[in-house]
Each structure stands twice: as structure tokens, then as C-alpha cells.
Scaffold this motif. Structure first.
Motif, PDB file in Angstrom:
ATOM      1  N   LEU A  18     -39.992 -55.325 -20.619  1.00 28.23           N
ATOM      2  CA  LEU A  18     -38.730 -56.061 -20.649  1.00 28.23           C
ATOM      3  C   LEU A  18     -38.993 -57.414 -21.283  1.00 28.23           C
ATOM      4  CD1 LEU A  18     -37.307 -55.365 -17.061  1.00 28.23           C
ATOM      5  CD2 LEU A  18     -36.640 -54.240 -19.192  1.00 28.23           C
ATOM      6  N   ASP A  19     -38.068 -57.867 -22.113  1.00 31.66           N
ATOM      7  CA  ASP A  19     -38.293 -59.083 -22.880  1.00 31.66           C
ATOM      8  C   ASP A  19     -37.077 -59.996 -22.782  1.00 31.66           C
ATOM      9  OD1 ASP A  19     -39.161 -60.991 -24.629  1.00 31.66           O
ATOM     10  OD2 ASP A  19     -39.171 -59.704 -26.402  1.00 31.66           O
ATOM     11  N   GLY A  20     -37.086 -60.873 -21.758  1.00 32.96           N
ATOM     12  CA  GLY A  20     -36.025 -61.869 -21.624  1.00 32.96           C
ATOM     13  C   GLY A  20     -34.659 -61.283 -21.339  1.00 32.96           C
ATOM     14  N   VAL A  21     -34.567 -60.367 -20.381  1.00 29.50           N
ATOM     15  CA  VAL A  21     -33.309 -59.682 -20.096  1.00 29.50           C
ATOM     16  C   VAL A  21     -32.389 -60.565 -19.256  1.00 29.50           C
ATOM     17  CG1 VAL A  21     -32.271 -57.761 -18.817  1.00 29.50           C
ATOM     18  CG2 VAL A  21     -34.269 -57.366 -20.281  1.00 29.50           C
ATOM     19  N   ASP A  22     -31.160 -60.704 -19.721  1.00 31.61           N
ATOM     20  CA  ASP A  22     -30.082 -61.370 -18.976  1.00 31.61           C
ATOM     21  C   ASP A  22     -29.003 -60.336 -18.671  1.00 31.61           C
ATOM     22  OD1 ASP A  22     -31.018 -64.112 -19.028  1.00 31.61           O
ATOM     23  OD2 ASP A  22     -30.521 -64.122 -21.161  1.00 31.61           O
ATOM     24  N   LEU A  23     -28.515 -60.341 -17.438  1.00 28.71           N
ATOM     25  CA  LEU A  23     -27.479 -59.388 -17.055  1.00 28.71           C
ATOM     26  C   LEU A  23     -26.751 -59.917 -15.828  1.00 28.71           C
ATOM     27  CD1 LEU A  23     -26.157 -56.562 -17.379  1.00 28.71           C
ATOM     28  CD2 LEU A  23     -27.930 -55.680 -15.844  1.00 28.71           C
ATOM     29  N   VAL A  24     -25.437 -59.758 -15.813  1.00 30.14           N
ATOM     30  CA  VAL A  24     -24.625 -60.133 -14.652  1.00 30.14           C
ATOM     31  C   VAL A  24     -23.835 -58.910 -14.214  1.00 30.14           C
ATOM     32  CG1 VAL A  24     -22.761 -61.586 -13.782  1.00 30.14           C
ATOM     33  CG2 VAL A  24     -24.448 -62.536 -15.382  1.00 30.14           C
ATOM     34  N   ALA A  25     -23.934 -58.575 -12.910  1.00 27.68           N
ATOM     35  CA  ALA A  25     -23.135 -57.503 -12.325  1.00 27.68           C
ATOM     36  C   ALA A  25     -22.139 -58.133 -11.365  1.00 27.68           C
ATOM     37  CB  ALA A  25     -24.025 -56.503 -11.600  1.00 27.68           C
ATOM     38  N   GLU A  26     -20.872 -57.955 -11.642  1.00 29.30           N
ATOM     39  CA  GLU A  26     -19.826 -58.603 -10.852  1.00 29.30           C
ATOM     40  C   GLU A  26     -19.524 -57.818  -9.572  1.00 29.30           C
ATOM     41  OE1 GLU A  26     -18.608 -61.466 -11.371  1.00 29.30           O
ATOM     42  OE2 GLU A  26     -19.176 -61.899 -13.445  1.00 29.30           O
ATOM     43  N   PRO A  27     -19.067 -58.517  -8.532  1.00 24.57           N
ATOM     44  CA  PRO A  27     -18.755 -57.842  -7.261  1.00 24.57           C
ATOM     45  C   PRO A  27     -17.748 -56.708  -7.438  1.00 24.57           C
ATOM     46  CG  PRO A  27     -18.767 -60.217  -6.968  1.00 24.57           C
ATOM     47  CD  PRO A  27     -18.882 -59.977  -8.445  1.00 24.57           C
ATOM     48  N   GLY A  28     -18.066 -55.563  -6.850  1.00 21.75           N
ATOM     49  CA  GLY A  28     -17.149 -54.429  -6.852  1.00 21.75           C
ATOM     50  C   GLY A  28     -17.119 -53.621  -8.130  1.00 21.75           C
ATOM     51  N   VAL A 181     -19.113 -42.888  -5.838  1.00 23.92           N
ATOM     52  CA  VAL A 181     -19.666 -44.221  -6.091  1.00 23.92           C
ATOM     53  C   VAL A 181     -18.548 -45.196  -6.460  1.00 23.92           C
ATOM     54  CG1 VAL A 181     -21.141 -45.572  -7.645  1.00 23.92           C
ATOM     55  CG2 VAL A 181     -21.967 -43.398  -6.699  1.00 23.92           C
ATOM     56  N   ARG A 182     -17.599 -44.748  -7.276  1.00 22.21           N
ATOM     57  CA  ARG A 182     -16.477 -45.621  -7.635  1.00 22.21           C
ATOM     58  C   ARG A 182     -15.660 -45.993  -6.404  1.00 22.21           C
ATOM     59  NH1 ARG A 182     -15.548 -47.623 -12.287  1.00 22.21           N
ATOM     60  NH2 ARG A 182     -13.815 -48.631 -11.276  1.00 22.21           N
ATOM     61  N   GLU A 183     -15.438 -45.018  -5.519  1.00 28.49           N
ATOM     62  CA  GLU A 183     -14.616 -45.264  -4.341  1.00 28.49           C
ATOM     63  C   GLU A 183     -15.266 -46.253  -3.373  1.00 28.49           C
ATOM     64  OE1 GLU A 183     -14.083 -41.425  -2.670  1.00 28.49           O
ATOM     65  OE2 GLU A 183     -12.853 -40.690  -4.354  1.00 28.49           O
ATOM     66  N   LEU A 184     -16.588 -46.381  -3.425  1.00 27.34           N
ATOM     67  CA  LEU A 184     -17.286 -47.265  -2.485  1.00 27.34           C
ATOM     68  C   LEU A 184     -16.923 -48.727  -2.694  1.00 27.34           C
ATOM     69  CD1 LEU A 184     -20.858 -45.650  -2.581  1.00 27.34           C
ATOM     70  CD2 LEU A 184     -19.160 -45.459  -0.753  1.00 27.34           C
ATOM     71  N   GLY A 185     -16.634 -49.106  -3.941  1.00 30.32           N
ATOM     72  CA  GLY A 185     -16.256 -50.487  -4.226  1.00 30.32           C
ATOM     73  C   GLY A 185     -17.391 -51.480  -4.104  1.00 30.32           C
ATOM     74  N   LEU A 186     -18.636 -51.000  -4.213  1.00 32.04           N
ATOM     75  CA  LEU A 186     -19.800 -51.874  -4.120  1.00 32.04           C
ATOM     76  C   LEU A 186     -20.151 -52.454  -5.488  1.00 32.04           C
ATOM     77  CD1 LEU A 186     -22.077 -49.585  -1.916  1.00 32.04           C
ATOM     78  CD2 LEU A 186     -20.629 -51.471  -1.142  1.00 32.04           C
ATOM     79  N   THR A 187     -20.920 -53.522  -5.481  1.00 33.97           N
ATOM     80  CA  THR A 187     -21.531 -53.988  -6.724  1.00 33.97           C
ATOM     81  C   THR A 187     -22.623 -52.988  -7.070  1.00 33.97           C
ATOM     82  OG1 THR A 187     -21.154 -56.273  -6.066  1.00 33.97           O
ATOM     83  CG2 THR A 187     -22.707 -55.896  -7.872  1.00 33.97           C
ATOM     84  N   THR A 188     -22.432 -52.256  -8.163  1.00 38.70           N
ATOM     85  CA  THR A 188     -23.328 -51.148  -8.490  1.00 38.70           C
ATOM     86  C   THR A 188     -23.940 -51.349  -9.870  1.00 38.70           C
ATOM     87  OG1 THR A 188     -22.002 -49.622  -7.164  1.00 38.70           O
ATOM     88  CG2 THR A 188     -23.491 -48.643  -8.780  1.00 38.70           C
ATOM     89  N   ILE A 189     -25.246 -51.164  -9.944  1.00 33.07           N
ATOM     90  CA  ILE A 189     -25.939 -51.137 -11.234  1.00 33.07           C
ATOM     91  C   ILE A 189     -26.559 -49.758 -11.357  1.00 33.07           C
ATOM     92  CG2 ILE A 189     -27.685 -52.184 -12.721  1.00 33.07           C
ATOM     93  CD1 ILE A 189     -27.458 -54.734 -11.097  1.00 33.07           C
ATOM     94  N   THR A 199     -19.103 -44.205 -20.094  1.00 33.80           N
ATOM     95  CA  THR A 199     -17.775 -44.564 -20.578  1.00 33.80           C
ATOM     96  C   THR A 199     -16.716 -44.366 -19.509  1.00 33.80           C
ATOM     97  OG1 THR A 199     -18.415 -43.910 -22.823  1.00 33.80           O
ATOM     98  CG2 THR A 199     -16.068 -44.096 -22.384  1.00 33.80           C
ATOM     99  N   THR A 200     -16.828 -43.262 -18.775  1.00 35.02           N
ATOM    100  CA  THR A 200     -15.800 -42.882 -17.812  1.00 35.02           C
ATOM    101  C   THR A 200     -15.853 -43.708 -16.534  1.00 35.02           C
ATOM    102  OG1 THR A 200     -15.827 -40.615 -18.646  1.00 35.02           O
ATOM    103  CG2 THR A 200     -14.873 -40.950 -16.463  1.00 35.02           C
ATOM    104  N   TYR A 201     -17.060 -43.998 -16.051  1.00 36.07           N
ATOM    105  CA  TYR A 201     -17.192 -44.556 -14.704  1.00 36.07           C
ATOM    106  C   TYR A 201     -17.573 -46.030 -14.644  1.00 36.07           C
ATOM    107  CZ  TYR A 201     -16.815 -39.787 -13.003  1.00 36.07           C
ATOM    108  OH  TYR A 201     -16.357 -38.524 -12.726  1.00 36.07           O
ATOM    109  N   CYS A 202     -18.069 -46.590 -15.732  1.00 38.99           N
ATOM    110  CA  CYS A 202     -18.564 -47.972 -15.673  1.00 38.99           C
ATOM    111  C   CYS A 202     -17.514 -48.965 -16.130  1.00 38.99           C
ATOM    112  CB  CYS A 202     -19.819 -48.123 -16.540  1.00 38.99           C
ATOM    113  SG  CYS A 202     -21.233 -47.173 -15.929  1.00 38.99           S
ATOM    114  N   ASP A 203     -17.479 -50.108 -15.449  1.00 40.01           N
ATOM    115  CA  ASP A 203     -16.607 -51.203 -15.865  1.00 40.01           C
ATOM    116  C   ASP A 203     -17.203 -51.958 -17.039  1.00 40.01           C
ATOM    117  OD1 ASP A 203     -14.536 -51.176 -13.605  1.00 40.01           O
ATOM    118  OD2 ASP A 203     -16.422 -51.251 -12.511  1.00 40.01           O
ATOM    119  N   ARG A 204     -18.538 -52.145 -16.994  1.00 40.28           N
ATOM    120  CA  ARG A 204     -19.244 -52.842 -18.057  1.00 40.28           C
ATOM    121  C   ARG A 204     -20.571 -52.138 -18.318  1.00 40.28           C
ATOM    122  NH1 ARG A 204     -17.452 -57.675 -19.520  1.00 40.28           N
ATOM    123  NH2 ARG A 204     -19.476 -58.393 -20.190  1.00 40.28           N
ATOM    124  N   LEU A 205     -21.086 -52.334 -19.530  1.00 36.37           N
ATOM    125  CA  LEU A 205     -22.361 -51.729 -19.926  1.00 36.37           C
ATOM    126  C   LEU A 205     -23.298 -52.791 -20.467  1.00 36.37           C
ATOM    127  CD1 LEU A 205     -21.165 -48.547 -21.889  1.00 36.37           C
ATOM    128  CD2 LEU A 205     -21.885 -48.684 -19.488  1.00 36.37           C
TER     129      LEU A 205
END
Length: 261
Positions: A18-28, A181-189, A199-205
Motif C-alpha cells: 500500500l502506498d499512501g492510501v487515503d479513504l473515508v467511509a461515511e456512517p451508514g 448487509v445493506r439493511e444493517l445500516g452499518l458503516t461498511t467497508i 455498482t448495485t450495493y455500494c454507495d461509494r467506491l
């Protein structure tokens, strides 16, 4: 609970994973981590759930740096379904799922009625109640995956990490699990190989290549045809699904190389 990964790098021997990875996962939200084999997806998740300490960078869950908290505190915040596990296959399904309650208990604490109820509910949610007293080793690969998700659910953690969660599952079970997993409403990575699932299940990639994030955004923003051709070597498009109308990722064979164009 928000997850913020900042400038994370991992080197093993002389190889940069891994080389300088930045990533933000938003709540829910479900944040999908995609990329070719060897791009660093699983390594990134291992850094988040404290299986591999990065050489540089920080990982915060809420206000806390995960590498400055105890393993127990991390277990209260983060549940994981990994590709590999070190479980003793002689345990029963019920025993394995109950292990998810460990971060909530002291060394001498005994199982409570509340613990048993949480375990039973988790088994029901993944449709594995019937296997509660089966030996884990006797299950199919897909059934084991469901049991490991149930164990993660019993932790009641606000952050869920999934490493190729649909491995070994048939097509119906894949959608059933991801719908859950979608129904759980958790912060998921989730590290995913299937780009249509992404494409179908993720809010962001977040798209990784050779250990670097080369694109982040919504699936439509990340999975543009030219970028997919460059990274994965295939022709592709995101189109409305003929049954649901939702965005649907499709491929049409190998993309021509620059020399062929």
C-alpha cells in the motif's frame, strides 16, 4: 461511525503493498474497495482491523486511532468477515457465533440470557438457525461464510469489514447476503471482486491499483469505461438494469490495447 484512513503505507520486505492510501467511509454507507488481484484490497482491510500494522499513516474510527486502542476496544468498534480464518473447525456453529460476544465480556463473565438471544437472532438473520449444533467443519464454504457473518453481527459493532463476502456463495445467496448487509445500516467497508455487486450495493467506491487509490466516488463516477479498460483490461458500461432500472455494470470482452487502436 466514520472511518478515516490517512496516508497508509505497507511495505513487506522490499515490496510496497500500500502506498499512501487515503479513504473515508461515511456512517451508514457501504464503501466498496475494488481493484485487480494484488492491488492491496485485503491488506488495507487487515490494517483497519488490526491484523497488520501499517508502516506509516493513521486509521481512525470515530475519534480514536485504532492502533492506539486496545484489542478489546477495537473489537467493540469493528467486526470483520475475512477470507481466511483461524478457527478450530471442531467448534459447533453456536460456539463460533457466540465468540462474537467476547469483546463485551470480562475474563470471568459468563454467558447471559441477553448473549444467547443476540446469538440466536444473528443465526436467524443469516438463515443458519438449522445448523446451530452442527460442527463448523461439516458445512459448505457458503454456509461457513454465513456463520462468520453471524459471528460479526453478534459483536454489535458500528463498523463492519467484509473481505470478499460472497466467496463460495451461489448467486441467490450472494444477493441475499448483500441485501442483508445493506439493511444493517452499518458503516461498511467491503473488498469486492464483482464489479456489478459493487455498482448495485455500494454507495461509494475506492479503486486501487498497485497499492494506490486512483479513483473514489460513486460507482458511476469510478467505473467509467476508459478507466475500467485501463485497469482491468475489459470493455464495459454502466447501464440501467432491465429488471430493476438500477445501475448495472456489464462487460463485453477484452479491451483493445493502445497498439491495437
Amino acid at each position: 461511525m466514520k472511518v478515516v484512513i490517512g496516508e497508509v503505507s505497507v511495505r513487506i520486505d522490499d515490496t510496497t503493498i500500500l502506498d499512501g492510501v487515503d479513504l473515508v467511509a461515511e456512517p451508514g454507507e457501504i464503501t466498496g474497495v475494488i481493484g485487480p488481484n494484488g492491488s492491496g484490497k485485503s491488506t488495507l482491510l487487515r490494517c483497519v482491523y488490526r491484523a497488520l500494522k501499517p508502516n506509516t499513516g493513521t486509521i481512525h474510527i470515530g475519534p480514536d486511532d485504532v492502533w492506539r486502542t486496545s484489542a478489546r476496544q477495537a473489537g467493540l468498534r469493528t467486526a470483520v468477515v475475512a477470507q481466511d480464518h483461524d478457527l478450530d473447525n471442531d467448534y459447533s456453529v453456536l460456539e463460533i457465533v457466540a465468540m462474537g460476544r467476547t469483546p463485551h465480556k470480562g475474563i470471568l463473565d459468563r454467558e447471559t440470557e441477553s448473549d444467547r438471544s443476540i446469538v440466536e437472532d444473528a443465526l436467524a438473520r443469516v438463515a443458519m438457525t438449522w445448523a446451530a449444533h452442527r460442527v463448523f467443519a461439516t458445512l459448505s464454504g457458503g454456509e461457513r461464510q454465513r456463520v462468520l457473518l453471524a459471528r460479526a453481527l453478534t459483536q454489535e459493532a458500528p463498523v463492519l469489514l467484509l473481505d470478499e463476502p460472497t466467496n463460495h456463495l451461489d448467486i441467490g445467496a450472494q444477493h441475499e447476503l448483500l441485501d442483508l448487509v445493506r439493511e444493517l445500516g452499518l458503516t461498511t467497508i467491503a473488498a469486492l471482486h464483482d464489479l456489478d455487486h459493487a455498482t448495485t450495493y455500494c454507495d461509494r467506491l475506492a479503486l486501487l491499483r498497485a497499492g494506490r487509490v486512483i479513483a473514489t466516488g460513486t460507482p458511476a463516477e469510478v467505473l467509467v469505461a476508459d478507466r475500467v479498460a485501463e485497469v482491468f483490461g475489459v470493455r464495459s458500461a454502466v447501464v440501467p438494469h432491465p429488471l430493476t432500472g438500477r445501475p448495472h455494470f456489464v462487460t463485453a470482452g477484452r479491451a483493445p490495447s493502445v497498439a491495437e487502436v
